[in-house]
Design an enzyme around this catalytic site. Structure first.
Site, PDB file in Angstrom:
ATOM      1  N   HIS A 164     -51.844  23.921 110.375  1.00  0.00           N
ATOM      2  CA  HIS A 164     -51.601  22.568 110.876  1.00  0.00           C
ATOM      3  C   HIS A 164     -52.786  22.068 111.691  1.00  0.00           C
ATOM      4  O   HIS A 164     -52.854  22.298 112.899  1.00  0.00           O
ATOM      5  CB  HIS A 164     -50.337  22.561 111.733  1.00  0.00           C
ATOM      6  CG  HIS A 164     -49.107  22.990 110.985  1.00  0.00           C
ATOM      7  ND1 HIS A 164     -48.840  24.308 110.670  1.00  0.00           N
ATOM      8  CD2 HIS A 164     -48.076  22.280 110.460  1.00  0.00           C
ATOM      9  CE1 HIS A 164     -47.706  24.392 110.002  1.00  0.00           C
ATOM     10  NE2 HIS A 164     -47.211  23.179 109.862  1.00  0.00           N
ATOM     11  N   LEU A 189     -38.566  24.257 116.554  1.00  0.00           N
ATOM     12  CA  LEU A 189     -38.805  23.144 117.487  1.00  0.00           C
ATOM     13  C   LEU A 189     -37.736  23.052 118.573  1.00  0.00           C
ATOM     14  O   LEU A 189     -36.582  23.382 118.376  1.00  0.00           O
ATOM     15  CB  LEU A 189     -38.956  21.842 116.711  1.00  0.00           C
ATOM     16  CG  LEU A 189     -40.279  21.818 115.917  1.00  0.00           C
ATOM     17  CD1 LEU A 189     -40.303  20.673 114.912  1.00  0.00           C
ATOM     18  CD2 LEU A 189     -41.489  21.722 116.847  1.00  0.00           C
ATOM     19  N   ASP A 226     -42.995  15.261 118.731  1.00  0.00           N
ATOM     20  CA  ASP A 226     -41.819  14.460 118.363  1.00  0.00           C
ATOM     21  C   ASP A 226     -40.651  15.351 117.985  1.00  0.00           C
ATOM     22  O   ASP A 226     -39.515  15.118 118.374  1.00  0.00           O
ATOM     23  CB  ASP A 226     -42.128  13.591 117.136  1.00  0.00           C
ATOM     24  CG  ASP A 226     -43.419  12.827 117.275  1.00  0.00           C
ATOM     25  OD1 ASP A 226     -43.479  11.966 118.151  1.00  0.00           O
ATOM     26  OD2 ASP A 226     -44.367  13.111 116.515  1.00  0.00           O
ATOM     27  N   HIS A 238     -50.909  16.514 109.013  1.00  0.00           N
ATOM     28  CA  HIS A 238     -50.029  17.396 109.787  1.00  0.00           C
ATOM     29  C   HIS A 238     -50.122  18.875 109.410  1.00  0.00           C
ATOM     30  O   HIS A 238     -50.482  19.695 110.249  1.00  0.00           O
ATOM     31  CB  HIS A 238     -48.568  16.942 109.641  1.00  0.00           C
ATOM     32  CG  HIS A 238     -47.579  17.914 110.197  1.00  0.00           C
ATOM     33  ND1 HIS A 238     -47.299  18.003 111.527  1.00  0.00           N
ATOM     34  CD2 HIS A 238     -46.821  18.889 109.590  1.00  0.00           C
ATOM     35  CE1 HIS A 238     -46.416  18.967 111.733  1.00  0.00           C
ATOM     36  NE2 HIS A 238     -46.104  19.516 110.580  1.00  0.00           N
ATOM     37  N   SER A 255     -13.476  31.651 133.321  1.00  0.00           N
ATOM     38  CA  SER A 255     -12.987  32.340 132.125  1.00  0.00           C
ATOM     39  C   SER A 255     -13.890  33.498 131.735  1.00  0.00           C
ATOM     40  O   SER A 255     -13.435  34.491 131.169  1.00  0.00           O
ATOM     41  CB  SER A 255     -12.904  31.366 130.941  1.00  0.00           C
ATOM     42  OG  SER A 255     -12.019  30.312 131.228  1.00  0.00           O
ATOM     43  N   GLU A 290     -24.863  25.679 125.822  1.00  0.00           N
ATOM     44  CA  GLU A 290     -25.061  27.077 125.453  1.00  0.00           C
ATOM     45  C   GLU A 290     -26.477  27.311 124.951  1.00  0.00           C
ATOM     46  O   GLU A 290     -27.093  28.344 125.243  1.00  0.00           O
ATOM     47  CB  GLU A 290     -24.059  27.487 124.358  1.00  0.00           C
ATOM     48  CG  GLU A 290     -22.586  27.346 124.745  1.00  0.00           C
ATOM     49  CD  GLU A 290     -22.060  25.927 124.597  1.00  0.00           C
ATOM     50  OE1 GLU A 290     -22.782  25.051 124.072  1.00  0.00           O
ATOM     51  OE2 GLU A 290     -20.906  25.678 125.026  1.00  0.00           O
ATOM     52  N   ASP A 339      -6.047  28.667 121.617  1.00  0.00           N
ATOM     53  CA  ASP A 339      -7.127  27.701 121.378  1.00  0.00           C
ATOM     54  C   ASP A 339      -7.451  27.551 119.894  1.00  0.00           C
ATOM     55  O   ASP A 339      -8.098  26.582 119.488  1.00  0.00           O
ATOM     56  CB  ASP A 339      -8.382  28.065 122.177  1.00  0.00           C
ATOM     57  CG  ASP A 339      -8.364  27.462 123.588  1.00  0.00           C
ATOM     58  OD1 ASP A 339      -7.507  26.599 123.848  1.00  0.00           O
ATOM     59  OD2 ASP A 339      -9.204  27.862 124.410  1.00  0.00           O
ATOM     60  N   HIS A 346     -12.054  28.190 118.153  1.00  0.00           N
ATOM     61  CA  HIS A 346     -12.497  28.980 119.306  1.00  0.00           C
ATOM     62  C   HIS A 346     -12.439  30.480 119.054  1.00  0.00           C
ATOM     63  O   HIS A 346     -12.894  31.252 119.891  1.00  0.00           O
ATOM     64  CB  HIS A 346     -11.653  28.619 120.533  1.00  0.00           C
ATOM     65  CG  HIS A 346     -11.994  27.282 121.128  1.00  0.00           C
ATOM     66  ND1 HIS A 346     -12.001  26.126 120.384  1.00  0.00           N
ATOM     67  CD2 HIS A 346     -12.374  26.922 122.387  1.00  0.00           C
ATOM     68  CE1 HIS A 346     -12.350  25.114 121.165  1.00  0.00           C
ATOM     69  NE2 HIS A 346     -12.589  25.563 122.371  1.00  0.00           N
TER      70      HIS A 346
END
Lengths: 661, 661
Positions: free
Chosen positions: B28, B119, B155, B259, B382, B409, B467, B471
């Protein structure tokens, strides 16, 4: 509009939510209590729906992105008169086999548009729904397709990164019929959101090209005024509604304690007294229920008007519309793929499977140009999934059927779910196989919901070469195969590619991953039987001359290596066969005798796959020979890497010779 | 400062990048050419580093989030005088075993802070680095720890959702020493970013509490002025630098063609002529190289000053600082865990493993209160991973050692990598096991880089109950086990929990997942041998009376079921043994004889795990009995679900009886 006070209608939601959570001794009362006013305004004044027919194609979509507040949705379904959502179901909240599971499941309960619970998914899926509405309206006209997509989301939805991908896309495409109501209660599980967040959501959404404002979410007039403004906007709209979690609960309202557990008898009693609700569990006053039922049939007239307009469409257009919504493929597809395969047999293509996939895509798109919706997370030229005649979709080109999702794999996968769930399209989306990791939560939901989407995942091994270990998948085939109802297909040549596309497009009750190579591969297949050999997961590609001493199993780019090894072994007088395994998990789901027939009895079993071994022991046994990856890849030319990691015909032959003594 | 024109110094980067990509015929060139001015200003005027000692603890961190622009970093390392980064290595760009792989790999090349390429990871990891700097400075003082973290991103980094999680955290914590330079070149692979994006990044970052501005990224004075402003800000800073991708290339500059591919001989020649660079490949004029080398040793004086200050710390504090940076555990840890296990044997804990984990954590945190850094993605109560004496980290409480990551997360996992890579801390982070899907790209990088982080993943099966399937993890154990260098530990009781924590904390060259239950479990272990039985992946927990006809393998919550089945079989006169398998992949990586000894020869092999079968065939064979999940879970009380899905001692016994005839 009804004579009953809206506050009493909202309180009916609150009462049912409190009672259901109390009975289940688990669940989330806080959101339904806080957002009841928002929901009441939306469902009694704005949402276009007909409770008697939750599948009416031109209904507004309502997505409860904050899926933990499921009792809000179940209460609304019951109150508005959804046939299946009885009071008994409400009482069986969160029990096995009920229609009222912990989080809303669209595949279980009619009237629910998408499965939510994993935060951020609802809002991201809704972008796909709004996108589909825009595409379908451009095709069939506003008389037939003209509806809004409403979302109710929480702090958590907006903290999840996928929400950024979603709102950036919606803003860019100017999906002005997407209206997000944000239940801005300032509370998350750990306490006030201020312990973890300082984002100004109104400013954030504006930076992504949205209309956005902050209102009092407990003020029904303010809510109605804001929705009215949003409906007139030429941008997607965020309405941040300041609410009180657990509204009405005497000590828990406005605290994290209201979020995710039963209130307990005293708090519940206090809340009901404060709100003026009967203490009798699950009771809704007759006049309030009647008012809600009236709201539920508010849309019947609009539905009838739509039916009349639809009737004017003409039978051919209607048949097409209905076929599309049923996710049924056009009759021409089978023939197109048959012709394509025939051509391949006449003029073999010795090219990368991502490129033979492009050839298949061109054949497919020609027969279903308006429903085959491709897209890529900014790797269009590498993924090779843009049909040659496809135009890019955009705010001003709603008839475009190729979507530049940007570098947003997760948002892409969630939008694909939304496109499919809306109906009318067969979406596929592309990136490098390794980046399925980014999209995984949405891909899992696709498998759980059974959306028939296709992931075109190229650069599927160390064969991608120089980009190195960050870009080389090694565990991804195993990790995807492990997802229930996910089908992973890794074709070995142009003919298998065509067969795999056929399987993928005809699989409308679950998602399919196509794992394709960057590097060139020879066309190995010399016939294309009508029963589609790939449909069994594996099949004998090269038979042994005589009783096989060795079975060589391989998928994708490694089938070529297995074929070379077979030849070399044959030269040494060792009878070996090659089994191509485009889908390991499909092979392992065949009836036992069929599996045994394909796997065979050769004493030496070898699997060759440029990935980790997980899963292959089921075919070759723990003592079988595995030629593949034992760790991460490396940066270098593909041919060097195959040698470096010992994934060669020579290595396979040597391992067999050693095993045979 | 040097006498050589900065433009010529920047052009040296451009020349090396063009030549290396040209030689490799892949790579690149666009980013290094466009961002060369930014890098030159940063490395010659601002970045605090000493090329002679890339591990100097108080160096500024530089993260190339846009890892595809790796030649920028390699050129900088070579030019500034990094010892290992020779011109020969530059010439071996993207070749097997070079120090110059396609994307920067910190575990391969000294002077690289973190592995980038996927990315969004770099910017998100950098938040952890800046966080660690703030925490460590609060502890050891600004004389010892006082450095910036600089990021160069693209970007694509900002389109990825994880960037939103990262910037929201950085803004909330007011990480003012984090400075992000955004290479705002308006081009992505598919073309102008305007085909997929309309986000106003300056406004977006401001909405997250950042200082942000847009400048001309080709104007070295403007860059310097902006960095100076950023250094003075009391907020993290975004500097959006408008640049031209492939700056200098005659026809490709400012286009997607610049690029990701070699320029080709003509374009390269044209670029060099335009920029006034020698056509001789890989040549850097002596005066320019000398100026760069001077820049590379600019920090030597600051380094020497720091050494002097460090010398004043006193030996005990220095030893502590160095131990912490080496990721060595305090001597007291082993004893603390030994005592903890002894207590468990005296007073067994029949509680959920998430709760016995809490008990282990309290014992651990007492011995390493300032380095054991916990955190949760808004599930603290929890996940049970907050030590009882831990304070929350915050902008005003930098000595706090528990981090409220919010519902992020992915950002959490990336930040954990940054905390570990910065050095000084043993980070663990928590959420539900199913949400590892959200964090997976950062977890994969942890495994690739070998960061010794611990994921406390609770609610690890259908045992979480109501749940429901969104879950309930079923494929996650398999999907995580498949990642090379990821260790998955699923303890069956409080003693195994202590042993697994010991393994996890002593594993400083790779990440560990602890899979813990929501539901209560009995303490099964009655001894705690010093060799830590869990370290072999599996061990015989209950021996058969006589020669075993049956081996029952299980992990975590299902070991209790295996023990019950064993008892039931014994009652029927069938000799069975129970093998607890806290780590399937660790068992399968034992030497073959050891593995065979643990697995044994019993004719009937049964595995019990409330998850999918993938991987278990390696232990029980394709004809082994598997008692577990065959699809997604369901919403309901845990006990009902175990029955519903047939994961019971009774089912295991019946399967064995059927097998034995």
């Amino acid at each position: 509009m009804t004579q009953v006070d809206h506050v009493r209608m909202a309180n009916a939601i609150r009462g049912l939510a409190m009672d259901a959570v109390e009975k289940a001794k688990s669940g989330h009362p806080g959101l339904p209590m806080g957002a009841a006013d928002i929901a009441t305004v939306l469902f009694t004044q704005f949402l276009k729906y007909d409770a008697a027919d939750p599948t009416w194609p031109d209904r507004d979509r309502f997505v409860l992105s904050a899926g933990h507040g499921s009792m809000l949705l179940y209460a609304l379904l019951y109150l508005t008169g959804n046939k299946e959502m009885t009071l008994d179901q409400i009482k069986r909240f969160r029990q096995v086999d009920s229609l009222t599971p912990g989080h809303p499941e669209n595949f279980r309960t009619k009237g629910i548009e998408t499965t939510t619970g994993p935060l951020g998914q609802g809002i991201a899926t809704s972008v796909g729904m709004a996108l589909a509405e825009k595409m379908l309206a451009a095709e069939f006209g506003k008389k037939i397709v003209d509806h809004h997509t409403y979302v109710l989301c929480s702090d958590g939805d907006l903290m999840e990164g996928v929400s950024q991908e979603a709102i950036a896309m919606a803003g860019h495409w100017r999906l002005n019929k997407l209206i997000v109501l944000y239940d801005d209660n300032g509370i998350s599980i750990d306490g006030p959101t201020s312990i973890a967040d300082s984002v100004d959501q109104v400013k954030r959404f504006k930076s992504a090209g949205w209309a956005a404002e902050l209102i009092d979410g407990q003020d029904q007039a303010a809510i109605a005024a804001a929705i009215t403004r949003a409906q007139k906007s030429n941008k997607p709209s965020l309405i941040a509604c300041k609410t009180t979690i657990g509204y009405g609960a005497p000590t828990r309202a406005g605290t994290a304690k209201a979020h995710g557990e039963a209130l307990g008898a005293d708090e519940l009693k206090g809340a009901k007294e404060k709100l003026g609700i009967s203490l009798e569990p699950f009771s809704v006053p007759d006049d309030v229920l009647k008012a809600w039922r009236t709201a539920g049939s508010r849309g019947a007239a609009a539905h009838a008007d739509w039916d009349a307009r639809y009737g004017e469409l003409g039978p051919r257009k209607r048949a097409e519309f209905e076929r599309r919504l049923r996710h049924e493929r056009p009759a021409s597809l089978a023939k197109a793929l048959r012709d394509h395969k025939k051509k391949l047999l006449e003029n073999p293509l010795n090219i990368a499977t991502r490129k033979s996939s492009e050839a298949a895509i061109d054949a497919i798109a020609e027969t279903m140009p308006m429903e085959f919706v491709g897209g890529s997370a900014d790797l269009t030229g590498s993924n090779n999934n843009k049909p040659k005649n496809a135009q890019a979709f955009g705010a001003k080109t709603p008839k475009g059927r190729f979507i530049h999702y940007g570098i947003r794999e997760h948002g892409m996968a969630a939008a694909m779910n939304g496109i499919f769930l809306h109906g009318g399209f067969a979406p596929n989306g592309a990136t490098f196989l390794v980046f399925t990791d980014y999209a995984r939560p949405a891909m899992r939901l696709a498998a759980l919901m059974g959306t028939g989407v296709v992931y075109v995942m190229t650069h599927d091994s160390i064969g991608l070469g120089e980009d190195g270990p960050t870009h080389q998948p090694v565990e991804h085939l195993a990790a995807l195969r492990a997802i229930p109802n996910m089908r992973v297909l890794r074709p070995c040549d142009a003919v298998e590619v065509a067969e795999c596309w056929e399987l993928a497009l005809n699989r409308t009750n679950g998602p399919t991953v196509l794992a394709l190579t960057r590097q060139n591969l020879p066309q190995l297949r010399t016939s294309a039987p009508s029963d589609n050999p790939c449909s069994h997961g594996g099949y004998e590609l090269v038979a042994a001359s005589g009783e096989a001493k060795v079975s060589l199993f391989a998928s994708g780019s490694e089938v070529e290596i297995a074929v070379a090894a077979q030849k070399e072994l044959a030269g040494r007088g060792i009878a070996a066969r090659v089994v191509s395994v485009p889908s390991l998990e499909l092979l392992l789901s065949q009836p036992e005798d069929k599996q045994k027939a394909i796997i065979g009895n050769a004493p030496v079993k070898v699997a060759i796959e440029a990935a980790v071994r997980w899963g292959w022991d089921a075919v070759i046994g723990h003592d079988g020979v595995f030629i593949g990856m034992h760790g991460f890849g490396e940066s270098g030319p593909a041919k060097d890497l195959y040698k470096h990691f010992g994934i060669t015909a020579e290595a396979a032959v040597n391992a067999v010779l050693k095993r045979l003594g």
